[in-house]
Scaffold this motif. Structure first.
Motif, short mmCIF file in Angstrom:
data_model
loop_
_atom_site.label_atom_id
_atom_site.label_comp_id
_atom_site.label_asym_id
_atom_site.label_seq_id
_atom_site.Cartn_x
_atom_site.Cartn_y
_atom_site.Cartn_z
N PHE A 142 -3.32 6.43 -5.62
CA PHE A 142 -3.80 7.96 -4.94
C PHE A 142 -5.35 8.05 -5.65
CE2 PHE A 142 -3.87 12.65 -3.91
CZ PHE A 142 -3.93 13.06 -3.70
N VAL A 143 -5.76 9.13 -4.58
CA VAL A 143 -7.15 8.90 -4.81
C VAL A 143 -7.65 10.72 -4.57
CG1 VAL A 143 -9.40 8.46 -5.55
CG2 VAL A 143 -8.05 7.01 -4.96
N PRO A 144 -7.97 11.36 -4.90
CA PRO A 144 -8.54 13.15 -5.04
C PRO A 144 -10.12 12.97 -3.73
CG PRO A 144 -7.68 12.77 -6.86
CD PRO A 144 -7.76 11.73 -6.65
N TYR A 145 -10.21 14.18 -3.87
CA TYR A 145 -11.66 14.16 -2.75
C TYR A 145 -12.19 14.83 -3.95
CZ TYR A 145 -15.40 13.91 0.33
OH TYR A 145 -16.64 14.72 0.66
N GLU A 146 -12.82 15.05 -4.18
CA GLU A 146 -13.60 16.40 -5.20
C GLU A 146 -13.01 17.05 -5.66
OE1 GLU A 146 -16.38 18.28 -1.51
OE2 GLU A 146 -17.47 17.29 -2.04
N GLY A 147 -12.05 16.61 -7.04
CA GLY A 147 -11.49 16.98 -7.10
C GLY A 147 -9.90 17.55 -7.10
N SER A 148 -9.65 17.87 -5.58
CA SER A 148 -8.61 17.92 -4.30
C SER A 148 -7.48 17.02 -4.31
CB SER A 148 -9.10 19.18 -3.02
OG SER A 148 -7.96 19.04 -2.62
N ASN A 149 -6.15 16.85 -4.64
CA ASN A 149 -5.25 16.40 -4.02
C ASN A 149 -4.97 16.58 -2.91
OD1 ASN A 149 -4.74 14.94 -6.85
ND2 ASN A 149 -3.10 15.69 -6.74
N ASP A 150 -4.67 17.54 -1.78
CA ASP A 150 -5.09 17.94 -0.78
C ASP A 150 -5.99 17.23 0.22
OD1 ASP A 150 -2.89 19.14 -1.53
OD2 ASP A 150 -4.23 21.53 -1.32
N LYS A 151 -6.56 17.11 -0.49
CA LYS A 151 -8.57 16.57 0.72
C LYS A 151 -8.06 14.78 0.43
CE LYS A 151 -11.65 20.14 0.52
NZ LYS A 151 -12.85 20.65 0.37
N GLY A 152 -7.52 14.41 -1.21
CA GLY A 152 -7.27 12.92 -1.71
C GLY A 152 -6.45 11.78 -0.15
N GLY A 153 -6.25 11.04 -0.93
CA GLY A 153 -5.07 9.78 0.07
C GLY A 153 -4.68 8.46 -0.61
N TYR A 154 -4.62 7.91 0.02
CA TYR A 154 -3.43 6.48 -0.21
C TYR A 154 -4.45 5.23 -0.60
CZ TYR A 154 0.65 8.72 -2.13
OH TYR A 154 1.32 9.24 -3.07
N PHE A 155 -4.67 4.29 -1.28
CA PHE A 155 -5.74 3.59 -1.18
C PHE A 155 -4.29 1.92 -1.31
CE2 PHE A 155 -9.11 6.38 -0.94
CZ PHE A 155 -9.19 6.20 0.11
N ASN A 156 -4.75 0.96 -0.62
CA ASN A 156 -4.44 -0.69 -0.95
C ASN A 156 -5.62 -1.10 -1.77
OD1 ASN A 156 -3.33 -3.40 0.94
ND2 ASN A 156 -2.50 -2.32 -0.90
N VAL A 157 -5.45 -1.02 -2.85
CA VAL A 157 -5.83 -2.06 -4.49
C VAL A 157 -6.08 -3.35 -3.96
CG1 VAL A 157 -6.70 -2.59 -6.27
CG2 VAL A 157 -5.53 -0.53 -5.94
N LEU A 158 -6.61 -4.31 -3.11
CA LEU A 158 -6.76 -5.66 -2.95
C LEU A 158 -7.62 -6.61 -3.73
CD1 LEU A 158 -8.19 -5.32 0.88
CD2 LEU A 158 -5.73 -5.55 -0.19
N SER A 159 -8.04 -5.67 -4.99
CA SER A 159 -8.94 -6.85 -5.72
C SER A 159 -9.13 -6.06 -6.84
CB SER A 159 -9.93 -7.90 -5.48
OG SER A 159 -10.55 -8.17 -6.59
N ASP A 160 -8.70 -6.15 -8.08
CA ASP A 160 -9.03 -5.41 -9.34
C ASP A 160 -10.17 -6.07 -10.38
OD1 ASP A 160 -8.81 -3.54 -11.43
OD2 ASP A 160 -6.87 -3.76 -11.93
N GLY A 161 -10.87 -4.77 -10.45
CA GLY A 161 -12.24 -6.70 -11.17
C GLY A 161 -12.38 -5.99 -12.36
N LYS A 162 -13.51 -6.29 -12.98
CA LYS A 162 -14.12 -5.57 -14.17
C LYS A 162 -15.15 -4.71 -14.04
CE LYS A 162 -16.83 -9.88 -15.72
NZ LYS A 162 -17.14 -10.55 -14.37
N THR A 163 -16.13 -4.80 -12.85
CA THR A 163 -17.11 -4.47 -12.11
C THR A 163 -16.74 -3.14 -10.88
OG1 THR A 163 -18.76 -5.85 -13.98
CG2 THR A 163 -19.60 -3.99 -12.52
N TYR A 164 -16.05 -4.05 -10.33
CA TYR A 164 -15.98 -3.63 -9.10
C TYR A 164 -14.11 -4.33 -8.54
CZ TYR A 164 -20.88 -3.62 -7.86
OH TYR A 164 -22.42 -3.27 -7.91
N ASP A 165 -13.85 -4.00 -7.12
CA ASP A 165 -12.26 -3.10 -7.15
C ASP A 165 -12.80 -3.59 -5.94
OD1 ASP A 165 -11.95 -2.65 -10.01
OD2 ASP A 165 -11.54 -1.08 -9.76
N LEU A 166 -12.53 -4.00 -4.92
CA LEU A 166 -11.68 -3.93 -3.26
C LEU A 166 -10.37 -2.66 -3.00
CD1 LEU A 166 -12.98 -5.00 -0.78
CD2 LEU A 166 -11.72 -6.63 -0.82
#
Length: 234
Positions: A121-145
Motif C-alpha cells: 500500500f502506497v500513500p499519495y502526498e502523505g494521505s492513506n485515503d488517496k493512496g492505493g495498492y500495487f502489485n510488486v513485480l520486480s524488486d531491484g537495487k535501483t528500480y522496482d516494477l
C-alpha cells in the motif's frame, strides 16, 4: 513521464479493520456486513445481474491462502485473501469456510503476499485515503516494477437503434505499469521505443538484450525480465 495520481475508491464490500501495534498484536474487528442484496442495489442492479459480473472486479475472484506482514515481520499466515481491483482493497477471511469477509486496514507498514503476488500500500502526498495498492513485480537495487490493476463499473446500456445491441453491465479492467525509484513513480509507456527511452543510460545493452532474448515488451513476463536486467546493469 507523469507521476501516478491515485483515485480514492469507495468501500462497497464487507469491512473489517485489522489493527496492529508495533508489538505486532493482531486484532480483528468487524465494523459491518453488507449482504449480496445491498451490493447489487449499490450499483442499481438486480441480484442476478450483479452475480453475473461480480468476479470481474477482482484480479483473481478466488480467495487464496496468503501472508500478512507488518514491515518485514510476518504477523499472520494462511489467511484467505484476494485483491478487489474496484474498491482497491485486500479482502480477507478468518477461515476459508466463512461466508463473510472483510478488508485489510490500509497502511504503508503492512503488505501481503497472496500466493506469489506481493501487494504493497502506497500513500499519495502523505494521505492513506488517496493512496492505493500495487502489485510488486520486480524488486531491484535501483528500480522496482509495480503493477496497478483497476476495475471500473460500466452501467448497462440499451441499444439506441435496431443495428445495436444492449450492453450488459461490467467491470472492465485496465493495467498500468510503473517504474519506481526512491518513491518516484514513472508510468511505463505502451510503445517499445518509449520504454527504451526510459533506459537511455544503457540503451545499446538493452537493445541487444531484447533482440537476443526475443523479448516482447507487451508480455508482462518479458517486461519483468527487461526491467530486472536493466537494474542489474546499474
Amino acid at each position: 513521464m507523469k507521476r501516478i495520481i491515485f483515485t480514492a475508491a469507495f468501500v462497497l464490500m464487507t469491512i473489517s479493520l485489522f489493527s496492529q501495534s508495533r508489538q505486532s498484536n493482531y486484532v480483528s474487528v468487524y465494523d459491518r456486513t453488507i449482504d449480496i442484496n445491498q451490493k447489487s442495489l449499490a450499483f442499481g442492479l438486480t441480484e442476478a445481474q450483479f452475480d453475473a459480473i461480480k468476479d470481474e472486479a477482482y484480479a483473481n475472484p478466488n480467495f487464496v491462502q496468503g501472508k500478512i506482514f507488518q514491515e518485514d515481520q510476518l504477523i499472520k499466515d494462511d489467511v484467505p485473501m484476494r485483491y478487489n481491483a474496484y474498491a482497491d482493497e485486500i479482502e480477507i477471511k478468518n477461515n476459508p469456510s466463512d461466508e463473510s469477509y472483510g478488508a485489510l486496514i490500509k497502511s504503508p507498514d503492512i503488505f501481503v503476499k497472496i500466493f506469489r503476488d506481493i501487494y504493497v500500500f502506497v500513500p499519495y502526498e502523505g494521505s492513506n485515503d488517496k493512496g492505493g495498492y500495487f502489485n510488486v513485480l520486480s524488486d531491484g537495487k535501483t528500480y522496482d516494477l509495480y503493477k496497478k490493476t483497476k476495475a471500473t463499473f460500466r452501467e448497462p446500456q440499451k441499444a439506441q437503434t435496431s443495428y445495436e445491441r444492449d450492453m450488459p453491465p461490467s467491470f472492465p479492467k485496465t493495467v498500468t505499469y510503473y517504474l519506481v525509484q526512491n518513491g518516484t513513480f514513472l508510468e511505463m509507456p505502451n510503445s517499445k521505443s518509449k520504454i527504451l527511452k526510459m533506459m537511455d543510460r544503457k540503451k545499446s545493452e538493452m537493445k541487444r538484450f531484447i533482440k537476443e532474448n526475443n523479448i516482447d515488451l507487451d508480455e508482462e513476463a518479458d517486461l519483468i525480465k527487461t526491467i530486472a536486467y536493466f537494474d542489474s546493469l546499474l
